[in-house]
Design a protein around this motif. Structure first.
Motif, PDB file in Angstrom:
ATOM      1  N   THR A 192       0.967  -1.169   0.159  1.00 48.07           N
ATOM      2  CA  THR A 192       0.122  -0.135   0.096  1.00 48.07           C
ATOM      3  C   THR A 192       1.025   1.376  -0.089  1.00 48.07           C
ATOM      4  N   ILE A 193       0.618   2.082  -1.039  1.00 45.57           N
ATOM      5  CA  ILE A 193       1.434   3.329  -1.092  1.00 45.57           C
ATOM      6  C   ILE A 193       0.707   4.408  -1.436  1.00 45.57           C
ATOM      7  N   GLU A 194       1.027   5.886  -1.425  1.00 47.32           N
ATOM      8  CA  GLU A 194       0.532   6.965  -1.493  1.00 47.32           C
ATOM      9  C   GLU A 194       0.592   7.120  -3.252  1.00 47.32           C
ATOM     10  N   ILE A 195      -0.197   8.119  -3.464  1.00 47.87           N
ATOM     11  CA  ILE A 195       0.061   8.696  -4.990  1.00 47.87           C
ATOM     12  C   ILE A 195       1.109   9.382  -5.193  1.00 47.87           C
ATOM     13  N   GLY A 196       1.991   9.233  -6.357  1.00 46.36           N
ATOM     14  CA  GLY A 196       2.975   9.902  -6.467  1.00 46.36           C
ATOM     15  C   GLY A 196       4.266   9.088  -6.078  1.00 46.36           C
ATOM     16  N   ASP A 197       4.082   8.005  -5.418  1.00 44.92           N
ATOM     17  CA  ASP A 197       5.203   6.997  -5.052  1.00 44.92           C
ATOM     18  C   ASP A 197       5.791   6.458  -6.003  1.00 44.92           C
ATOM     19  N   THR A 198       7.316   6.112  -5.850  1.00 45.70           N
ATOM     20  CA  THR A 198       7.623   5.171  -6.986  1.00 45.70           C
ATOM     21  C   THR A 198       7.963   3.887  -6.385  1.00 45.70           C
ATOM     22  N   VAL A 199       7.621   2.823  -7.210  1.00 45.68           N
ATOM     23  CA  VAL A 199       7.972   1.221  -6.876  1.00 45.68           C
ATOM     24  C   VAL A 199       9.099   0.749  -7.750  1.00 45.68           C
ATOM     25  N   THR A 200      10.096   0.157  -7.333  1.00 44.19           N
ATOM     26  CA  THR A 200      11.125  -0.621  -8.055  1.00 44.19           C
ATOM     27  C   THR A 200      10.974  -2.069  -7.899  1.00 44.19           C
ATOM     28  N   TRP A 201      11.171  -2.724  -8.958  1.00 44.15           N
ATOM     29  CA  TRP A 201      11.118  -4.049  -8.810  1.00 44.15           C
ATOM     30  C   TRP A 201      12.597  -4.873  -8.892  1.00 44.15           C
ATOM     31  N   ILE A 202      13.253  -5.383  -8.169  1.00 43.47           N
ATOM     32  CA  ILE A 202      14.515  -6.068  -8.131  1.00 43.47           C
ATOM     33  C   ILE A 202      14.321  -7.520  -8.249  1.00 43.47           C
ATOM     34  N   ASN A 203      15.274  -7.987  -9.359  1.00 42.21           N
ATOM     35  CA  ASN A 203      15.289  -9.645  -9.565  1.00 42.21           C
ATOM     36  C   ASN A 203      16.127 -10.020  -8.593  1.00 42.21           C
ATOM     37  N   ASP A 204      15.422 -11.210  -7.838  1.00 45.27           N
ATOM     38  CA  ASP A 204      16.139 -11.666  -6.549  1.00 45.27           C
ATOM     39  C   ASP A 204      16.598 -12.986  -6.922  1.00 45.27           C
ATOM     40  N   GLY A 205      16.627 -13.397  -8.277  1.00 45.83           N
ATOM     41  CA  GLY A 205      17.236 -14.734  -8.834  1.00 45.83           C
ATOM     42  C   GLY A 205      16.032 -15.322  -9.761  1.00 45.83           C
ATOM     43  N   GLY A 206      16.446 -15.686 -10.901  1.00 45.26           N
ATOM     44  CA  GLY A 206      15.638 -16.324 -11.852  1.00 45.26           C
ATOM     45  C   GLY A 206      15.358 -15.330 -13.030  1.00 45.26           C
ATOM     46  N   MET A 207      14.375 -15.582 -13.938  1.00 44.15           N
ATOM     47  CA  MET A 207      13.838 -14.909 -15.170  1.00 44.15           C
ATOM     48  C   MET A 207      12.678 -14.453 -14.692  1.00 44.15           C
ATOM     49  N   HIS A 208      12.280 -13.089 -14.646  1.00 43.24           N
ATOM     50  CA  HIS A 208      10.986 -12.605 -14.177  1.00 43.24           C
ATOM     51  C   HIS A 208      10.762 -11.209 -14.959  1.00 43.24           C
ATOM     52  N   ASP A 209       9.501 -10.859 -15.060  1.00 44.32           N
ATOM     53  CA  ASP A 209       9.050  -9.383 -15.517  1.00 44.32           C
ATOM     54  C   ASP A 209       8.003  -8.996 -14.437  1.00 44.32           C
ATOM     55  N   VAL A 210       7.442  -7.800 -14.966  1.00 43.46           N
ATOM     56  CA  VAL A 210       6.340  -7.355 -14.250  1.00 43.46           C
ATOM     57  C   VAL A 210       5.261  -6.912 -15.203  1.00 43.46           C
ATOM     58  N   ASN A 211       4.157  -7.641 -15.080  1.00 41.59           N
ATOM     59  CA  ASN A 211       3.162  -7.435 -16.211  1.00 41.59           C
ATOM     60  C   ASN A 211       1.657  -7.138 -15.452  1.00 41.59           C
ATOM     61  N   ALA A 212       1.527  -5.809 -15.600  1.00 47.12           N
ATOM     62  CA  ALA A 212       0.224  -5.205 -15.153  1.00 47.12           C
ATOM     63  C   ALA A 212      -0.849  -4.878 -16.346  1.00 47.12           C
ATOM     64  N   ASN A 213      -0.708  -5.650 -17.272  1.00 48.45           N
ATOM     65  CA  ASN A 213      -1.342  -5.702 -18.407  1.00 48.45           C
ATOM     66  C   ASN A 213      -2.692  -6.587 -18.766  1.00 48.45           C
ATOM     67  N   ILE A 214      -2.175  -7.878 -19.107  1.00 43.71           N
ATOM     68  CA  ILE A 214      -3.023  -9.027 -19.222  1.00 43.71           C
ATOM     69  C   ILE A 214      -2.794 -10.071 -18.420  1.00 43.71           C
ATOM     70  N   ASP A 215      -3.732 -10.381 -17.608  1.00 44.80           N
ATOM     71  CA  ASP A 215      -3.639 -11.595 -16.596  1.00 44.80           C
ATOM     72  C   ASP A 215      -3.198 -12.819 -17.380  1.00 44.80           C
ATOM     73  N   SER A 216      -1.927 -13.348 -17.037  1.00 42.91           N
ATOM     74  CA  SER A 216      -1.123 -14.452 -17.538  1.00 42.91           C
ATOM     75  C   SER A 216      -1.955 -15.736 -17.357  1.00 42.91           C
ATOM     76  N   GLN A 217      -2.918 -15.939 -16.443  1.00 43.05           N
ATOM     77  CA  GLN A 217      -3.905 -17.261 -16.322  1.00 43.05           C
ATOM     78  C   GLN A 217      -5.077 -16.786 -17.037  1.00 43.05           C
ATOM     79  N   THR A 218      -5.786 -15.985 -16.956  1.00 49.06           N
ATOM     80  CA  THR A 218      -7.174 -15.525 -17.633  1.00 49.06           C
ATOM     81  C   THR A 218      -7.155 -15.232 -18.948  1.00 49.06           C
ATOM     82  N   GLY A 219      -6.092 -14.502 -19.287  1.00 48.23           N
ATOM     83  CA  GLY A 219      -6.061 -13.891 -20.769  1.00 48.23           C
ATOM     84  C   GLY A 219      -6.656 -12.591 -20.755  1.00 48.23           C
ATOM     85  N   GLU A 220      -7.236 -12.375 -19.742  1.00 49.74           N
ATOM     86  CA  GLU A 220      -8.053 -10.834 -19.804  1.00 49.74           C
ATOM     87  C   GLU A 220      -7.317  -9.721 -19.234  1.00 49.74           C
ATOM     88  N   SER A 221      -7.855  -8.366 -19.476  1.00 48.58           N
ATOM     89  CA  SER A 221      -7.201  -7.543 -18.871  1.00 48.58           C
ATOM     90  C   SER A 221      -7.442  -7.363 -17.422  1.00 48.58           C
TER      91      SER A 221
END
Length: 576
Positions: free
Chosen positions: A38-67
């Motif tokens: 939980t953050i406030e508007i204007g805050d910045t979030v940075t995702w760091i790779n902690d091992g493996g092959m990953h991305d950040v997908n906030a577009n299409i749900d990988s499991q349902t195929g829907e937005s």
């Protein structure tokens, strides 16, 4: 209006960045940590790779195929490097954001996350701002922090630390010890409801939570609340909106006099200085009712160079000027009807023009009206009012009041020309400064003071028997002086020269003429009186203004005689 709203949005975005925090989420094998944030508007979030092959997908749900139907969508690249940044995002829209890792199989293994973006409360915005420490302390002292955190909706006009620091010394400390008065002042900055800048119109009167009023002024893209300028607008909060202002708003119930309004105004520092110098502060703080037409600092700054110093140095002149801006009585904007004659405290009469939209007092426009005080009202104007102030001084008075003309004053007195220049006139005086006299060869000034006829000739060469403002002067004009010699005018854009002297301050008007400040002493044709004091000088040659050698007896041209000791004499030989 679209441009204005865009500008306000950009300002608000900047301010949100100023109050923002940074958050880190680690992406490992089938997890985001933390999975929910939980953050406030204007805050910045940075995702760091902690091992493996990953991305950040906030577009299409990988499991349902829907937005995901997030407030906004984003999708990073796949990152494999341990410790590498996968993605960074600044959240400028509130709401819930769901996301997952779109690498095949990762979301199904539980690699999903959620970001909840909340608007900060009004109190959060104040507390997180580095520029509002005093306001935060005052709100906490008055016990209004919980109200501004959970109550509302409210609109807060938030003065900065610099605004509080501009109050008279000791004011903040006194308020912190007098909580009822402090609460009154703070509530004067709060309006019920969320009022965005685009909801404000010029002339709006807004009721504050202390049951007092503030007045809105809109000039293009500039918003003012009473005399405070909105420096950052539309900072949205969960319980309203914050507008940052550059001045503390003091309610009339806080016993503001017209003098207090001027003292607390960030745009009237010069007027305050002038009032104190004239000894009028006590009058404007006392009993009676006054209407003050108050020129801003920008108005005084627009005066010709040196004019303000001359006025401040002459108490009689200054007092007349200031009283020409004060009417004894209370005149609000509703009273300033078209054609009204207003008698000022210096007995001058001014006329009101009112077309229903704009109110003018003579040539001055009122751009901030009806600043109410316990002993009257203040209107802010955009120019100095015409008064009888200049009728009280002569060109000699201007020279005597100038700290840069002590040598010229002494010379005029020695030549007994002071009474002449204090007389009826009219005169135009080209007044060389002390620095200009210092440029003369060593011993010249002393020699002239010992030879009054020669001194008189030099001085009268600087005076024309007419009033010639800079606007009256044209390139190539020839002016006849009081000793019947001539001066040649050169005009290049906004630069005026008299012979080889540059006018550094023009149009210092007096009742009997005008003074122009110049940077060089003007030498009449064939200055034999000056040569007498330097009989040991050895003449070498003469140059014209192009640097070319010319005959020493060249007529009707400014020339420069060069001597072996490095001395130069500039002269204009008008003999035919």
């Amino acid at each position: 209006m679209k441009k204005l709203l865009l500008t306000l949005t950009l300002i608000a975005s900047f301010c949100m960045g100023a109050f923002s925090d940074n958050h880190t989420v680690y992406a490992g094998m089938f997890f985001y940590n933390p999975a929910e944030l939980t953050i406030e508007i204007g805050d910045t979030v940075t995702w760091i790779n902690d091992g493996g092959m990953h991305d950040v997908n906030a577009n299409i749900d990988s499991q349902t195929g829907e937005s995901f139907n997030n407030p906004e969508s984003f999708q990073s690249s796949v990152i494999t490097g341990m410790g590498d940044v996968i993605y960074t995002h600044v959240f400028s829209i509130d709401g819930t954001y769901n996301y997952d890792c779109s690498v095949p199989g990762h979301a199904a293994q539980g690699m999903v996350g959620q970001i909840n973006v909340e608007l900060p409360s009004i109190m959060d915005i104040v507390a997180n701002s580095d520029a509002h420490n005093t306001l935060e302390a005052a709100i906490n002292a008055a016990g209004l922090n919980e109200t501004l955190d959970t109550g509302g909706p409210f609109t807060l006009f938030a003065p900065t630390d610099e605004a509080f620091a501009a109050l008279p010394e000791g004011t903040v400390d006194d308020l912190l010890l007098a909580l009822p008065q402090l609460t009154e002042v703070l509530l004067h900055h709060v309006v019920a409801g969320a009022v965005m800048a685009e909801d404000l119109n010029d002339g709006d009167v807004i009721l504050t939570l202390n049951n007092d009023n503030v007045t809105v002024s809109v000039d293009g893209m500039t918003y003012m609340i009473d005399m405070a300028t909105v420096t950052a607008a539309n900072i949205e909060a969960s319980n309203g909106v914050v507008h940052i202002i550059d001045m503390v708003l003091l309610p009339v119930t806080n016993e503001q006099t017209v003098m207090s309004i001027i003292e607390n105004s960030p745009i009237h520092t010069t007027l305050e200085t002038a009032i104190n110098a004239a000894g009028l502060a006590e009058t404007l703080s006392g009993e009676g009712t006054f209407t003050v037409f108050a020129p801003s600092d920008e108005v005084f700054a627009a005066l010709p160079d040196g004019a303000l110093d001359l006025i401040l140095a002459n108490t009689e002149l200054l007092t007349n000027l200031l009283l020409g801006h004060v009417h004894e009585g209370e005149l609000y904007s509703a009273d300033l009807t078209d054609g009204l004659n207003v008698t000022m405290m210096n007995e001058g009469d001014l006329t009101v023009s009112n077309d229903g939209m704009t109110i003018m007092i003579d040539d001055a426009t009122i751009f901030q009206e009806d600043l109410a005080a316990t002993n009257g009202v203040v209107h802010v104007i955009d120019t100095i009012l015409p008064t009888t102030v200049m009728d009280t001084i002569t060109v000699m008075d201007i020279i005597e009041a100038s700290p840069a003309h002590t040598t010229l004053e002494a010379a005029i007195n020695a030549a007994e020309l002071d009474q002449t220049l204090s007389g009826e006139g009219p005169f135009t005086v080209f007044a060389p400064t002390d620095d200009a006299f210092d440029l003369l060869p060593a011993g010249t000034v002393e020699g002239l003071l010992a030879d009054i006829p020669a001194l008189t000739e030099i001085l009268l060469h600087h005076v024309v028997g007419a009033t010639a403002l800079s606007t009256d002067l044209n390139d190539g004009d020839v002016l006849t002086t009081l000793n019947t010699t001539e001066l040649t005018v050169s005009v290049d854009g906004g630069t005026y020269m008299i012979d080889m002297a540059t006018v550094t301050a023009a149009n210092l008007e007096a009742d009997n003429g005008v003074v122009h400040v110049i940077d060089m002493v003007l030498i009449p044709a064939d200055p034999t009186s000056i040569n007498e004091f330097n009989t040991t000088d050895v003449y070498m040659y003469t140059l014209n203004l192009l640097g070319e050698k010319v005959d020493r007896n060249t007529k009707s041209e400014v020339v420069i005689d060069i001597y072996t000791n490095g001395k130069t004499i500039k002269r204009l030989n008008l003999n035919k």
